[in-house]
Motif scaffolding. Structure first.
Motif, PDB file in Angstrom:
ATOM      1  N   LYS A 155       0.840  -1.196   0.000  1.00 29.27           N
ATOM      2  CA  LYS A 155       0.000   0.000   0.000  1.00 29.27           C
ATOM      3  C   LYS A 155       0.878   1.249   0.000  1.00 29.27           C
ATOM      4  CE  LYS A 155      -4.081  -1.489   2.686  1.00 29.27           C
ATOM      5  NZ  LYS A 155      -4.854  -1.201   3.924  1.00 29.27           N
ATOM      6  N   PRO A 156       0.360   2.384  -0.504  1.00 27.37           N
ATOM      7  CA  PRO A 156       1.078   3.643  -0.332  1.00 27.37           C
ATOM      8  C   PRO A 156       1.296   3.919   1.157  1.00 27.37           C
ATOM      9  CG  PRO A 156      -0.677   3.894  -1.939  1.00 27.37           C
ATOM     10  CD  PRO A 156      -0.871   2.544  -1.305  1.00 27.37           C
ATOM     11  N   ILE A 157       2.390   4.542   1.495  1.00 31.46           N
ATOM     12  CA  ILE A 157       2.807   4.677   2.885  1.00 31.46           C
ATOM     13  C   ILE A 157       1.752   5.346   3.766  1.00 31.46           C
ATOM     14  CG2 ILE A 157       4.021   6.869   2.502  1.00 31.46           C
ATOM     15  CD1 ILE A 157       6.202   5.784   4.423  1.00 31.46           C
ATOM     16  N   LEU A 158       1.031   6.331   3.235  1.00 31.71           N
ATOM     17  CA  LEU A 158       0.060   7.046   4.057  1.00 31.71           C
ATOM     18  C   LEU A 158      -1.264   6.298   4.194  1.00 31.71           C
ATOM     19  CD1 LEU A 158       0.641  10.758   2.954  1.00 31.71           C
ATOM     20  CD2 LEU A 158       1.642   9.488   4.873  1.00 31.71           C
ATOM     21  N   GLU A 159      -1.396   5.170   3.512  1.00 28.68           N
ATOM     22  CA  GLU A 159      -2.617   4.374   3.619  1.00 28.68           C
ATOM     23  C   GLU A 159      -2.442   3.134   4.496  1.00 28.68           C
ATOM     24  OE1 GLU A 159      -4.151   3.436  -0.230  1.00 28.68           O
ATOM     25  OE2 GLU A 159      -3.997   5.516  -0.945  1.00 28.68           O
ATOM     26  N   VAL A 160      -1.232   2.902   4.993  1.00 27.14           N
ATOM     27  CA  VAL A 160      -0.973   1.735   5.832  1.00 27.14           C
ATOM     28  C   VAL A 160      -1.623   1.934   7.203  1.00 27.14           C
ATOM     29  CG1 VAL A 160       0.823   0.373   6.986  1.00 27.14           C
ATOM     30  CG2 VAL A 160       1.166   1.171   4.645  1.00 27.14           C
ATOM     31  N   THR A 161      -2.418   0.956   7.628  1.00 29.77           N
ATOM     32  CA  THR A 161      -3.121   1.054   8.902  1.00 29.77           C
ATOM     33  C   THR A 161      -2.311   0.386  10.012  1.00 29.77           C
ATOM     34  OG1 THR A 161      -4.282  -1.058   8.639  1.00 29.77           O
ATOM     35  CG2 THR A 161      -5.311   0.910   7.653  1.00 29.77           C
ATOM     36  N   TRP A 162      -2.744   0.643  11.235  1.00 23.89           N
ATOM     37  CA  TRP A 162      -2.106  -0.005  12.383  1.00 23.89           C
ATOM     38  C   TRP A 162      -2.202  -1.519  12.251  1.00 23.89           C
ATOM     39  CZ3 TRP A 162      -3.949  -3.365  16.105  1.00 23.89           C
ATOM     40  CH2 TRP A 162      -3.117  -3.576  17.224  1.00 23.89           C
ATOM     41  N   ARG A 194      17.097  -2.796   0.253  1.00 24.30           N
ATOM     42  CA  ARG A 194      16.911  -1.553  -0.496  1.00 24.30           C
ATOM     43  C   ARG A 194      15.427  -1.216  -0.522  1.00 24.30           C
ATOM     44  NH1 ARG A 194      18.681  -2.328  -6.619  1.00 24.30           N
ATOM     45  NH2 ARG A 194      17.605  -0.336  -6.781  1.00 24.30           N
ATOM     46  N   ALA A 195      15.127   0.054  -0.519  1.00 25.02           N
ATOM     47  CA  ALA A 195      13.735   0.486  -0.435  1.00 25.02           C
ATOM     48  C   ALA A 195      13.026   0.332  -1.775  1.00 25.02           C
ATOM     49  CB  ALA A 195      13.661   1.934   0.024  1.00 25.02           C
ATOM     50  N   SER A 196      11.741   0.021  -1.692  1.00 27.61           N
ATOM     51  CA  SER A 196      10.878  -0.029  -2.866  1.00 27.61           C
ATOM     52  C   SER A 196       9.553   0.625  -2.505  1.00 27.61           C
ATOM     53  CB  SER A 196      10.629  -1.480  -3.301  1.00 27.61           C
ATOM     54  OG  SER A 196      11.826  -2.133  -3.628  1.00 27.61           O
ATOM     55  N   THR A 197       8.838   1.086  -3.496  1.00 30.88           N
ATOM     56  CA  THR A 197       7.552   1.718  -3.235  1.00 30.88           C
ATOM     57  C   THR A 197       6.538   0.694  -2.744  1.00 30.88           C
ATOM     58  OG1 THR A 197       6.893   1.399  -5.547  1.00 30.88           O
ATOM     59  CG2 THR A 197       7.940   3.493  -4.984  1.00 30.88           C
ATOM     60  N   LEU A 198       5.588   1.151  -1.965  1.00 28.09           N
ATOM     61  CA  LEU A 198       4.436   0.374  -1.479  1.00 28.09           C
ATOM     62  C   LEU A 198       4.800  -0.714  -0.478  1.00 28.09           C
ATOM     63  CD1 LEU A 198       2.492  -0.122  -4.856  1.00 28.09           C
ATOM     64  CD2 LEU A 198       2.470   1.853  -3.310  1.00 28.09           C
ATOM     65  N   ARG A 199       6.038  -0.693   0.035  1.00 27.00           N
ATOM     66  CA  ARG A 199       6.490  -1.789   0.896  1.00 27.00           C
ATOM     67  C   ARG A 199       7.016  -1.298   2.244  1.00 27.00           C
ATOM     68  NH1 ARG A 199       7.060  -3.190  -4.268  1.00 27.00           N
ATOM     69  NH2 ARG A 199       7.009  -5.388  -4.908  1.00 27.00           N
ATOM     70  N   TYR A 235       6.386  -4.092   4.931  1.00 27.60           N
ATOM     71  CA  TYR A 235       7.065  -5.328   4.525  1.00 27.60           C
ATOM     72  C   TYR A 235       8.580  -5.142   4.533  1.00 27.60           C
ATOM     73  CZ  TYR A 235       8.410  -9.329   1.636  1.00 27.60           C
ATOM     74  OH  TYR A 235       9.000 -10.475   1.157  1.00 27.60           O
ATOM     75  N   GLY A 236       9.055  -4.081   3.887  1.00 29.85           N
ATOM     76  CA  GLY A 236      10.492  -3.839   3.811  1.00 29.85           C
ATOM     77  C   GLY A 236      11.111  -3.607   5.175  1.00 29.85           C
ATOM     78  N   THR A 237      10.401  -2.879   6.032  1.00 31.94           N
ATOM     79  CA  THR A 237      10.919  -2.615   7.374  1.00 31.94           C
ATOM     80  C   THR A 237      10.992  -3.897   8.190  1.00 31.94           C
ATOM     81  OG1 THR A 237      10.010  -0.368   7.317  1.00 31.94           O
ATOM     82  CG2 THR A 237      10.577  -1.262   9.472  1.00 31.94           C
ATOM     83  N   SER A 238       9.997  -4.765   8.038  1.00 34.96           N
ATOM     84  CA  SER A 238      10.020  -6.040   8.764  1.00 34.96           C
ATOM     85  C   SER A 238      11.200  -6.899   8.327  1.00 34.96           C
ATOM     86  CB  SER A 238       8.710  -6.813   8.554  1.00 34.96           C
ATOM     87  OG  SER A 238       8.624  -7.373   7.249  1.00 34.96           O
ATOM     88  N   LYS A 239      11.518  -6.882   7.040  1.00 34.15           N
ATOM     89  CA  LYS A 239      12.621  -7.689   6.531  1.00 34.15           C
ATOM     90  C   LYS A 239      13.981  -7.084   6.897  1.00 34.15           C
ATOM     91  CE  LYS A 239      10.145 -10.916   4.584  1.00 34.15           C
ATOM     92  NZ  LYS A 239      10.175 -12.304   5.082  1.00 34.15           N
ATOM     93  N   ALA A 240      14.060  -5.762   6.939  1.00 34.08           N
ATOM     94  CA  ALA A 240      15.295  -5.123   7.400  1.00 34.08           C
ATOM     95  C   ALA A 240      15.537  -5.452   8.866  1.00 34.08           C
ATOM     96  CB  ALA A 240      15.205  -3.614   7.202  1.00 34.08           C
ATOM     97  N   ALA A 241      14.475  -5.453   9.652  1.00 31.49           N
ATOM     98  CA  ALA A 241      14.599  -5.820  11.069  1.00 31.49           C
ATOM     99  C   ALA A 241      15.008  -7.279  11.209  1.00 31.49           C
ATOM    100  CB  ALA A 241      13.271  -5.574  11.783  1.00 31.49           C
ATOM    101  N   LEU A 242      14.501  -8.153  10.326  1.00 34.25           N
ATOM    102  CA  LEU A 242      14.859  -9.561  10.369  1.00 34.25           C
ATOM    103  C   LEU A 242      16.346  -9.761  10.061  1.00 34.25           C
ATOM    104  CD1 LEU A 242      13.895 -12.482  10.711  1.00 34.25           C
ATOM    105  CD2 LEU A 242      13.252 -12.466   8.280  1.00 34.25           C
ATOM    106  N   ILE A 243      16.874  -8.963   9.158  1.00 43.04           N
ATOM    107  CA  ILE A 243      18.305  -9.025   8.844  1.00 43.04           C
ATOM    108  C   ILE A 243      19.139  -8.658  10.068  1.00 43.04           C
ATOM    109  CG2 ILE A 243      20.125  -7.883   7.509  1.00 43.04           C
ATOM    110  CD1 ILE A 243      18.050  -7.783   5.171  1.00 43.04           C
TER     111      ILE A 243
END
Length: 270
Positions: free
Chosen positions: A97-104, A147-152, A155-163
């Motif tokens: 989703k776009p970053i400003l549409e991500v819900t809690w 690396r950052a990608s749009t709409l993620r 997801y991307g933050t969770s995977k960076a934390a997993l690393i």
């Protein structure tokens, strides 16, 4: 000498019912491991179990974000196989989703499974591994964690934390004989990818990947199996991007390819 049923190593694979997880299970079975597959999708898991029809394969319905379910699942694995030698934290979910549409709720759903699930499963498996002198853990992250990608954003933050969790686990668990490493797949040709990746997205990926293609589930599984093997006995706390060079690439690949085509045409015309 061929391993017997009682001496064959045991691997636990989360999210093992389909896609990359299923291929990982298949790869380990071919290498004479006994395999326990955990998955939240009971129906698909049952089909996977039936397709293998193998006494060395154990299917367990489990939500890895629930510590109590994880604990019960690992108890079942130990009761069935007597040990755990390897764990592959592959279970994951994605919401784009776009970053400003991500819900809690979006954020929590992704973190609960992708990050917390890997933490809980490793906590539970490590205690069993230590009874037999140690083992290996492989966390499945993503190129989106590097690396950052749009709409993620979630997801991307969770995977960076997993690393980073991989490094934390490696620092402490390595001291007691448990190696922890990470595989970060690039785009992989799974059934899910075929459903959600449009032609435009596929072109975008190809424009950024030096090898100019998606990876296969087999290529990811082979990297995981290597990290769990004796050949990787001194590898700990590392992240391997299995991505065709995606993380290494910057801008300019499409232009480079066009220039090569033009140069090749000129050469052929001479």
């Amino acid at each position: 000498m061929k391993k017997t049923e009682h001496t064959s190593p045991v691997v636990v694979v989360t999210g093992g019912a389909r896609g990359i997880g299923l291929e990982i299970c298949n790869t380990f079975l071919k290498r004479d491991y006994r395999v326990a597959a955990l998955d939240i999708d009971k129906a698909t898991l049952a089909k996977t179990e039936a397709s293998f029809n193998n006494p060395s394969f154990l299917a367990i319905a489990c939500d890895v974000s629930k510590p109590a379910q994880v604990s019960r699942a690992m108890d079942r694995v130990e009761k069935k196989f007597g040990r755990i030698d390897a764990l592959v934290n592959n279970a994951g979910v994605a919401i784009f989703k776009p970053i400003l549409e991500v819900t809690w709720q979006d954020w929590r759903t992704i973190m609960d499974t992708n990050l917390d699930g890997a933490f809980w499963c490793t906590q539970a498996c490590a205690k069993v591994m230590l009874k037999n002198g140690g083992g290996s853990v492989v966390n499945i992250a993503s190129i989106s964690g590097l690396r950052a990608s749009t709409l993620r954003v979630a997801y991307g933050t969770s995977k960076a934390a997993l690393i980073h969790l991989t490094k934390q686990q490696a620092a402490e668990l390595g001291d007691v004989g448990i190696r922890v490493n990470c595989v970060a797949p690039g785009p992989v040709a799974t059934e899910m990818a075929k459903l959600v990746h449009s032609k435009a997205i596929i072109k975008d990926y190809h424009d950024t990947i030096p090898m100019n293609r998606y990876g296969s589930t087999e290529e990811i599984a082979n990297a995981v199996a290597f990290l769990c093997s004796r050949e990787a006995s001194y590898i700990n706390g590392q992240t391997i991007a299995v991505d065709g060079g995606f993380d290494a690439a910057g801008v300019g690949l499409p232009t480079l390819r066009k220039s090569r085509t033009v140069a090749s045409t000129r050469t052929s015309a001479k």
